[in-house]
Design a protein around this motif. Structure first.
Motif, PDB file in Angstrom:
ATOM      1  N   GLU A   6       0.834  -1.199   0.000  1.00 60.86           N
ATOM      2  CA  GLU A   6       0.000   0.000   0.000  1.00 60.86           C
ATOM      3  C   GLU A   6       0.869   1.249   0.000  1.00 60.86           C
ATOM      4  O   GLU A   6       1.998   1.242   0.515  1.00 60.86           O
ATOM      5  CB  GLU A   6      -0.908   0.046   1.235  1.00 60.86           C
ATOM      6  CG  GLU A   6      -1.857  -1.126   1.394  1.00 60.86           C
ATOM      7  CD  GLU A   6      -1.358  -2.132   2.391  1.00 60.86           C
ATOM      8  OE1 GLU A   6      -2.173  -2.858   2.974  1.00 60.86           O
ATOM      9  OE2 GLU A   6      -0.125  -2.194   2.584  1.00 60.86           O
ATOM     10  N   CYS A  22      -2.663   0.202  -3.985  1.00 64.22           N
ATOM     11  CA  CYS A  22      -2.180  -1.105  -3.524  1.00 64.22           C
ATOM     12  C   CYS A  22      -1.694  -1.867  -4.748  1.00 64.22           C
ATOM     13  O   CYS A  22      -2.500  -2.282  -5.588  1.00 64.22           O
ATOM     14  CB  CYS A  22      -3.278  -1.865  -2.813  1.00 64.22           C
ATOM     15  SG  CYS A  22      -2.837  -3.565  -2.358  1.00 64.22           S
ATOM     16  N   ARG A  45     -10.483  -4.603  13.101  1.00 65.74           N
ATOM     17  CA  ARG A  45     -10.357  -4.291  11.690  1.00 65.74           C
ATOM     18  C   ARG A  45     -11.730  -4.374  11.030  1.00 65.74           C
ATOM     19  O   ARG A  45     -12.475  -5.326  11.266  1.00 65.74           O
ATOM     20  CB  ARG A  45      -9.380  -5.267  11.028  1.00 65.74           C
ATOM     21  CG  ARG A  45      -8.931  -4.848   9.648  1.00 65.74           C
ATOM     22  CD  ARG A  45      -7.791  -5.712   9.147  1.00 65.74           C
ATOM     23  NE  ARG A  45      -6.610  -5.593   9.989  1.00 65.74           N
ATOM     24  CZ  ARG A  45      -5.428  -6.124   9.692  1.00 65.74           C
ATOM     25  NH1 ARG A  45      -5.274  -6.783   8.541  1.00 65.74           N
ATOM     26  NH2 ARG A  45      -4.408  -5.989  10.510  1.00 65.74           N
ATOM     27  N   TYR A  95      -5.594  -1.170   5.173  1.00 65.77           N
ATOM     28  CA  TYR A  95      -4.995  -2.371   4.607  1.00 65.77           C
ATOM     29  C   TYR A  95      -5.715  -2.766   3.327  1.00 65.77           C
ATOM     30  O   TYR A  95      -6.949  -2.725   3.273  1.00 65.77           O
ATOM     31  CB  TYR A  95      -5.106  -3.545   5.576  1.00 65.77           C
ATOM     32  CG  TYR A  95      -4.430  -3.353   6.898  1.00 65.77           C
ATOM     33  CD1 TYR A  95      -5.097  -2.767   7.975  1.00 65.77           C
ATOM     34  CD2 TYR A  95      -3.110  -3.779   7.098  1.00 65.77           C
ATOM     35  CE1 TYR A  95      -4.475  -2.595   9.203  1.00 65.77           C
ATOM     36  CE2 TYR A  95      -2.482  -3.619   8.315  1.00 65.77           C
ATOM     37  CZ  TYR A  95      -3.169  -3.022   9.364  1.00 65.77           C
ATOM     38  OH  TYR A  95      -2.552  -2.872  10.579  1.00 65.77           O
ATOM     39  N   TRP A 115      -2.729 -10.069   2.662  1.00 64.09           N
ATOM     40  CA  TRP A 115      -2.885  -8.722   3.203  1.00 64.09           C
ATOM     41  C   TRP A 115      -1.611  -7.920   3.004  1.00 64.09           C
ATOM     42  O   TRP A 115      -0.507  -8.462   3.034  1.00 64.09           O
ATOM     43  CB  TRP A 115      -3.193  -8.794   4.708  1.00 64.09           C
ATOM     44  CG  TRP A 115      -4.526  -9.398   4.999  1.00 64.09           C
ATOM     45  CD1 TRP A 115      -4.835 -10.730   5.038  1.00 64.09           C
ATOM     46  CD2 TRP A 115      -5.739  -8.695   5.260  1.00 64.09           C
ATOM     47  NE1 TRP A 115      -6.162 -10.886   5.314  1.00 64.09           N
ATOM     48  CE2 TRP A 115      -6.743  -9.663   5.461  1.00 64.09           C
ATOM     49  CE3 TRP A 115      -6.077  -7.340   5.364  1.00 64.09           C
ATOM     50  CZ2 TRP A 115      -8.061  -9.313   5.748  1.00 64.09           C
ATOM     51  CZ3 TRP A 115      -7.381  -7.004   5.651  1.00 64.09           C
ATOM     52  CH2 TRP A 115      -8.366  -7.978   5.839  1.00 64.09           C
ATOM     53  N   GLN A 117       0.820  -4.530   4.302  1.00 66.92           N
ATOM     54  CA  GLN A 117       1.375  -4.171   5.602  1.00 66.92           C
ATOM     55  C   GLN A 117       0.637  -2.991   6.236  1.00 66.92           C
ATOM     56  O   GLN A 117       0.838  -2.716   7.425  1.00 66.92           O
ATOM     57  CB  GLN A 117       2.868  -3.836   5.462  1.00 66.92           C
ATOM     58  CG  GLN A 117       3.182  -2.421   4.981  1.00 66.92           C
ATOM     59  CD  GLN A 117       2.866  -2.184   3.524  1.00 66.92           C
ATOM     60  OE1 GLN A 117       2.572  -3.099   2.767  1.00 66.92           O
ATOM     61  NE2 GLN A 117       2.922  -0.920   3.111  1.00 66.92           N
ATOM     62  N   GLY A 118      -0.166  -2.302   5.466  1.00 63.22           N
ATOM     63  CA  GLY A 118      -0.947  -1.195   5.981  1.00 63.22           C
ATOM     64  C   GLY A 118      -0.295   0.154   5.748  1.00 63.22           C
ATOM     65  O   GLY A 118       0.931   0.271   5.656  1.00 63.22           O
TER      66      GLY A 118
END
Length: 125
Positions: A6, A22, A45, A95, A115, A117-118
């Motif tokens: 991201e 992303c 989340r 995320y 996913w 890493q944010g």
């Protein structure tokens, strides 16, 4: 190994805009579903937005409908989240996530298998 990276987070004043990106690895991006989730401190989340493999179907959390737009560019293996009219309550780590089944939009995080890493989004009042 699938990787999701991201970018685009940051600090913005209330009412402002940010665009998250992303980028994903792999050659199967055009058959997978993608989603954006967020997690604020002390909270679970939560689903923000999702898009199916073709981009023809999207879904949003009620809290962001009309303000956020999810889109994807299958040629670039990238999904985006355009965030407008940001509010302090939008502050969270955002995320992106990928799921193997891409025909419909999934809102449960349990249906996503990879996913990123944010990226931190902070909205000041």
């Amino acid at each position: 190994q699938v990787q999701l990276v991201e970018s685009g987070g940051g600090l913005v004043q209330a009412g402002g805009s940010l665009r998250l990106s992303c980028a994903t690895s792999g050659r199967t991006f055009n058959i997978v579903g993608m989603g954006w989730f967020r997690q604020a401190p002390g909270k679970e989340r939560e689903f923000v937005a999702g898009i199916n493999r073709s981009g023809g179907s999207t879904d949003y959390a009620d809290s962001v409908k009309g303000r956020f737009t999810i889109s994807r560019d299958n040629a670039k293996n990238t999904v985006y989240l355009q965030m407008n009219s940001l509010k302090p309550e939008d502050t969270a780590v955002y995320y992106c996530a990928r799921r193997a089944g891409g025909s419909y939009v999934a809102t449960s995080l349990l249906e996503y298998d990879y996913w990123g890493q944010g990226t931190q989004v902070t909205v000041s009042s």
